[in-house]
Design an enzyme around this catalytic site. Structure first.
Site, short mmCIF file in Angstrom:
data_model
loop_
_atom_site.label_atom_id
_atom_site.label_comp_id
_atom_site.label_asym_id
_atom_site.label_seq_id
_atom_site.Cartn_x
_atom_site.Cartn_y
_atom_site.Cartn_z
CE1 TYR A 1 24.88 11.11 -7.70
CE2 TYR A 1 25.62 8.84 -7.66
CZ TYR A 1 24.87 9.84 -8.25
OH TYR A 1 24.13 9.57 -9.36
CG HIS A 53 26.25 13.48 -12.97
ND1 HIS A 53 26.65 13.39 -11.66
CD2 HIS A 53 24.98 13.03 -12.97
CE1 HIS A 53 25.67 12.92 -10.91
NE2 HIS A 53 24.65 12.69 -11.70
N PRO A 112 14.70 3.41 -10.93
CG PRO A 112 15.73 1.30 -10.82
CD PRO A 112 15.98 2.77 -10.58
CG LEU A 113 12.70 -0.02 -7.55
CD1 LEU A 113 13.30 -0.58 -6.27
CD2 LEU A 113 11.68 -0.99 -8.13
NE ARG A 138 13.02 11.04 -8.19
CZ ARG A 138 14.28 11.24 -8.62
NH1 ARG A 138 15.29 10.90 -7.87
NH2 ARG A 138 14.51 11.78 -9.80
#
Length: 337
Positions: free
Chosen positions: A57, A136, A217-218, A220
């Site tokens: 990241y 990952h 979970p939203l 994006r």
């Protein structure tokens, strides 16, 4: 808040919501470092169960032609943010994805690299142990048993408390778990994205006692109701590449979200809170990790643990976002994000 959950086959006990930290370093436009660190620290104050990061990241924007902050950027930020409070939070990180300055992606999962990557993450995170260490993505050139076996060695050595994997199909999940007990599987899962149900992954996690950790979970941010029909994403925003956020697909997806907005308004909560509550209410341990770099959204997400849904409401929401009703692919046909 909902009762605490035990993370899979481990002694880690946490509240059933975490914080995805990726957006503090990449994929969704500019982020302010001080604001990001303040958000992480507030998450600890609020009792958020898990901070989720990865060694890649900060570098992954290079794969989409955007400026990169560099490999390890997010881990270094988290290390700074949790200094002095490390024992108050579960820290999860990942290895295996490498991205060159030119944007080429490579997966590395051989045992020697597993050990090397762990040591580097420990340094960046300023800690002597990682609570949850994920692969990952599985390196296709290395048998999964070799990768997971090396991860298990890290547990034996006390450098890692528990291990997990990301985005495995059910058969690979079984092979990995048979090698060394997995405590978590991280996969995209939301009202809007349910392929882990159709592919038997959810059922396998339930059978094997593996906690499911949904990323995005939203949807994006689609499920928050904050994306409108005229939304134009900057080229530095990952969503500018995703079919579900384009043209007619965007229009039809917003139609679905408007029904969710009406439902949530009747309950006096936000659409995003309902979406998170739906996940937490599933019949297995689920610890969603909504990502944000802003404390206001963090507070909203954390409050989702106080939203109660009936069995009928859970079924109603699931039917609304049946995958056949969601237009557009999860990733561009040319490749994955």
């Amino acid at each position: 808040m909902h009762a605490r959950v035990t993370l899979g086959h481990s002694d880690i006990v946490m509240r059933p919501i975490g914080l995805g930290c990726m957006t503090m370093s990449q994929s969704y436009g500019a982020a302010d470092r001080d604001e990001s660190i303040a958000t992480v620290r507030e998450a600890i104050d609020l009792g958020v169960g898990m901070l989720d990061t990865a060694d890649v990241y900060g570098a992954a924007d290079a794969a989409f032609g955007a400026p990169s902050k560099g490999f390890g950027h997010n881990e270094e930020l988290i290390g700074e943010a949790v200094a002095g409070r490390r024992d108050e939070v579960v820290v999860a990180t990942k290895f295996a994805v490498q991205i060159s300055a030119g944007g080429d992606v490579r997966l590395v999962g051989d045992p020697a690299y597993v050990a090397q990557a762990c040591e580097a993450s420990l340094r960046r995170l300023r800690t002597d142990h990682i609570d949850l260490y994920y692969c990952h993505r599985q390196d296709p050139s290395v048998p999964i048993e070799e990768t997971v076996g090396a991860m298990g060695e890290l547990v034996t050595q006390g450098k890692v408390r528990a291990i997990g994997h990301c985005e495995l199909p059910a058969d690979q999940l079984r092979r990995a778990h048979a090698t060394f007990p997995l405590s978590a599987l991280q996969s995209e899962y939301s009202l809007w994205e349910r392929s882990v149900e159709a592919g038997g992954v959810v059922a396998t996690c339930r059978e094997l006692g593996i906690t499911l950790v949904p990323f995005s979970p939203l949807g994006r941010a689609m499920l928050t109701g904050r994306i409108d029909r005229n939304q134009v994403f900057d080229t530095t925003d990952f969503r500018s590449t995703l079919p579900r956020f384009q043209g007619e697909n965007l229009e039809r997806n917003i139609d679905l979200v408007e029904v969710l907005q009406k439902f949530s308004a009747e309950k006096g909560v936000t659409p995003g809170q309902v979406a998170l509550a739906w996940l937490i209410a599933q019949p297995l341990d689920v610890v969603p990790i909504p990502g944000t770099k802003r404390a206001s959204y963090l507070r909203e997400n954390t409050a989702a643990t106080r939203v109660a849904l009936s069995v009928d409401e859970i079924a109603q929401l699931g039917a609304l976002f049946d995958q056949a009703q969601v237009p557009g692919g999860r990733y561009p046909e040319a490749g994955r994000g």
